[in-house]
Design an enzyme around this catalytic site. Structure first.
Site, PDB file in Angstrom:
ATOM      1  N   HIS A 196       0.918  -1.155  -0.087  1.00  0.00           N
ATOM      2  CA  HIS A 196       0.307  -0.200   0.018  1.00  0.00           C
ATOM      3  C   HIS A 196       1.027   1.612   0.268  1.00  0.00           C
ATOM      4  O   HIS A 196       0.222   2.483  -0.421  1.00  0.00           O
ATOM      5  CB  HIS A 196      -0.890   0.426   1.617  1.00  0.00           C
ATOM      6  N   GLU A 442      -4.988  -6.897 -28.690  1.00  0.00           N
ATOM      7  CA  GLU A 442      -4.257  -7.204 -27.429  1.00  0.00           C
ATOM      8  C   GLU A 442      -3.792  -9.186 -27.036  1.00  0.00           C
ATOM      9  O   GLU A 442      -3.219  -9.304 -26.454  1.00  0.00           O
ATOM     10  CB  GLU A 442      -4.548  -6.463 -25.558  1.00  0.00           C
ATOM     11  N   ASP A 466      -1.069  -6.794 -22.494  1.00  0.00           N
ATOM     12  CA  ASP A 466      -1.719  -8.123 -22.512  1.00  0.00           C
ATOM     13  C   ASP A 466      -1.112  -9.109 -23.915  1.00  0.00           C
ATOM     14  O   ASP A 466      -0.072  -9.839 -23.530  1.00  0.00           O
ATOM     15  CB  ASP A 466      -3.096  -8.212 -22.545  1.00  0.00           C
ATOM     16  N   CYS A 513      -2.805   2.042 -25.776  1.00  0.00           N
ATOM     17  CA  CYS A 513      -3.130   2.895 -23.951  1.00  0.00           C
ATOM     18  C   CYS A 513      -1.969   1.043 -23.289  1.00  0.00           C
ATOM     19  O   CYS A 513      -3.021   1.537 -22.213  1.00  0.00           O
ATOM     20  CB  CYS A 513      -4.772   1.828 -23.727  1.00  0.00           C
TER      21      CYS A 513
HETATM   22  C1  PEP Z   1      -3.057  -3.649 -21.396  1.00  0.00           C
HETATM   23  O1  PEP Z   1      -3.569  -4.997 -21.637  1.00  0.00           O
HETATM   24  O2  PEP Z   1      -2.468  -3.423 -22.333  1.00  0.00           O
HETATM   25  C2  PEP Z   1      -4.305  -2.892 -21.212  1.00  0.00           C
HETATM   26  C3  PEP Z   1      -4.095  -1.781 -21.636  1.00  0.00           C
HETATM   27  O3  PEP Z   1      -5.335  -3.249 -20.791  1.00  0.00           O
HETATM   28  P1  PEP Z   1      -5.245  -3.658 -19.315  1.00  0.00           P
HETATM   29  O4  PEP Z   1      -4.252  -3.502 -18.732  1.00  0.00           O
HETATM   30  O5  PEP Z   1      -6.942  -3.617 -18.210  1.00  0.00           O
HETATM   31  O6  PEP Z   1      -5.609  -5.743 -19.253  1.00  0.00           O
HETATM   32 MG    MG Z   2      -5.382  -5.961 -21.120  1.00  0.00          MG
END
Ligand code: PEP
Ligand code: MG
Length: 582
Positions: A196, A442, A466, A513
């Protein structure tokens, strides 16, 4: 006084200089004795009352949480509140008092040991650290049973200003309570990258070093302390030279931050005039505050699953709609990409609201998660689709589907979107019929087939978190294989390249992202590969923007193509080093 240096793990970057505040908690002295049968009922009642008081205390902390508190910490407190209502902590000790005739403190200790033993057996390093949550909640109840004060509450009188907090460990409630007290750094004897303290310090942007063994024994109350969150170093009572060195580093750091904050109002345009969009990833509406601070141009990823976690009942269409609407309204015309539910694997529901389909799979990351779960439970999916569609009438909204691996999944999802539209039409509810629908790329299959996927979609967003895990077959949460989790592995880069090219060829936007998009070390590489839309943790925006402004994309695109022919991440990293040198 001679200087003393100690080492730990630097988990939140930055240099801080302040006075040591040693948070010495009274040792919990749990007495163990037997209760005569005639007093068992009263002892059970004493335990129940202590749990109730603990709930009241935490509810009070929860209620006083300032709007600026990072969501991660708020959700820890919610989890602790839920734990106080959980059978394992609220009911089982009551049974133990009766069955074994032991006193309340002893019963709670027995139950704590049993729970912690289960956590310690777990392989997952993140779940193993969750045993800390059990301890924080148990210690709160024990303190109430033992009539011991929690001295953090007592110190909130401005005394902590400019202090470096030294503690064995800090609970989320401690950290929330202390966050507005002007603390300059945190140091703990225990804790790791998932603790934390780490999460809070990072979100507050203050330096932190964890795992400093015996810090409470070696450091003195009130002595001057330098905390170096980059290297995990502590310097107590520094001499003149040491102090001058760190003051100089602190000044350089402040200059750097000031430079970055000047960028806030400036556009992200490269030297050769290319406009790059820098968007923010958010998890809850509260994250918008940070996003506004860095002036991100919109939300490139809204992870809606956080609305479903840490609660007993799943949100209905109305609640989802209202929550999404809060975000749209606050964005005032800036674009919002809402991702449909990505539940499963690392994002699980609480036990109370566990979804009927969320079986305990051997390989949850390869199991029924995200779109796979939504296509199995179409009621759950349609409810969310209607909520997202309805909010598209209130502002510029796009919808993004996670974890798609096949065209069939895409077609099914698109059919369900159509069905949700028909249902809304029948109910006379407004929505934007042209709402763009995109997918996260992903899963390697999606990247390889991105030219085909492009025919069905309005945009792509590359989820490197991912994509790296599935390409390298290396669990993103497992430290034991983190050496294989390589975003710059040429295989990953080829998939990214394929996706960008396929998107551009089909004339649809391609964004990224995953965490890679916010890692400024990779900005030039990605610009060179043709990426022009980035979505990241809001705090990363200024740094990435400054790299964009100092880059010539045309030159980069000529240089970076060779990475696709390289044979290892090490080669690519060495190349990136050169690419980033001024
Ligand atoms: C990713 O997999 O890059 C992503 C942005 O999604 P999450 O981290 O929520 O799995
Ligand atoms: Mg993801």
């Amino acid at each position: 006084m001679a200087s003393l240096s100690l080492n730990g793990v630097g988990v939140s970057r930055g240099v801080a200089i302040g006075k040591a505040y040693l948070l010495q908690r009274d040792q919990l002295k749990v007495r163990e004795y037997l209760i005569p049968p005639s007093l068992v009922k009263a002892e059970q009642e004493r335990f129940r009352q202590a749990v109730d008081i603990a709930k009241e205390q935490l509810a009070e902390v929860r209620q006083k949480i300032p709007a600026t508190t990072p969501v991660d910490i708020v959700s820890f407190i919610d989890t602790h509140l839920l734990m106080l209502s959980d059978k394992a902590l609220a009911k089982d000790p009551v049974k133990l008092i009766d069955e074994r005739g032991c006193n309340a403190e002893w019963a709670l200790k027995l139950q704590r040991d049993a729970l912690v033993a289960v956590f310690e057996e777990m392989d997952d390093p993140y779940l193993r650290t969750r045993k800390d949550d059990v301890d924080h909640v148990v210690n709160r109840i024990q303190r109430i049973l033992l009539n011991q004060n929690d001295n953090i509450q007592i110190m909130l009188d401005g005394r902590l200003k400019d202090s470096v907090i030294i503690a064995d460990d800090l609970s989320p409630a401690d950290t929330v309570t202390m966050q507005n007290e002007g603390i300059v750094a945190f140091v703990t004897e225990f804790g790791g990258p998932n603790s934390h303290t780490t999460i809070l310090a990072r979100s507050l942007g203050i330096p932190a070093v964890v795992g400093v063994k015996n810090a409470l024994r070696y450091l003195q109350q009130g002595e001057t302390l330098v905390v170096d969150g980059y290297y995990g170093a502590l310097l107590a009572s520094p001499d003149k030279t040491g102090m001058a060195h760190y003051q100089q580093r602190q000044r350089a750091e402040r200059r750097h931050h000031a430079e970055l904050s000047k960028l806030k109002e400036l556009p992200a345009i490269s030297r050769d005039g290319l406009v790059i969009s820098l968007h923010a990833n958010i998890e809850l509406p509260e994250d918008l505050a940070m996003m506004n601070k860095v002036a991100a141009k919109g939300v490139g990823l809204y992870r809606t699953e956080y609305l479903f976690m840490n609660r007993e009942e799943l949100p209905d269409e109305e609640e989802q709609y209202e929550t999404y609407k809060t975000v749209v309204k606050q964005l005032r015309g800036r674009p919002l990409t809402i991702r449909t539910l990505d539940l499963g694997a690392d994002k699980t529901l609480s036990k109370e609201s566990r979804h009927a389909l969320s079986s305990v799979a051997n390989n949850p990351a390869l199991g029924l998660r995200a779109i796979r779960l939504c296509l199995r439970d179409t009621d759950l999916f349609l409810t969310q689709l209607r909520a997202i569609l309805r909010v598209s009438a209130d502002g510029p909204v796009s919808m993004m589907i996670p974890m798609v691996a096949s065209v069939q999944e895409l077609q099914q999802a698109l059919t369900l979107i159509k069905q949700a539209k028909v249902e809304l039409q029948e109910q006379g509810k407004a929505f934007d019929d042209t709402l763009p629908v995109g997918a996260m790329i992903e899963v390697p299959a999606a990247a390889i087939l991105s030219d085909v996927f492009a025919k069905y979609l309005d945009f792509f967003s590359i989820g490197t978190n991912d994509l790296v895990q599935y390409t390298m077959a290396a669990d993103r949460q497992d430290n034991a294989v983190s050496y294989l989790y390589q975003p710059t592995h040429p295989a990953v880069l080829r998939l990214i390249d394929m996706t960008i090219k396929a998107g551009h060829k089909a004339g649809i936007p391609v964004s990224m992202c995953g965490e890679m998009a916010g890692e400024s070390r990779y900005t030039r590489l990605l610009l060179g590969l043709g990426l022009s839309e980035f979505s990241m943790q809001p705090a990363m925006v200024p740094e990435v923007k400054s790299i964009v402004q100092n880059s010539d994309v045309e030159q980069l695109s000529k240089k970076v193509r060779r990475v696709l022919r390289m044979s290892s991440a090490a080669d690519v990293e060495a190349f990136i080093e050169l690419l980033n040198s001024p």
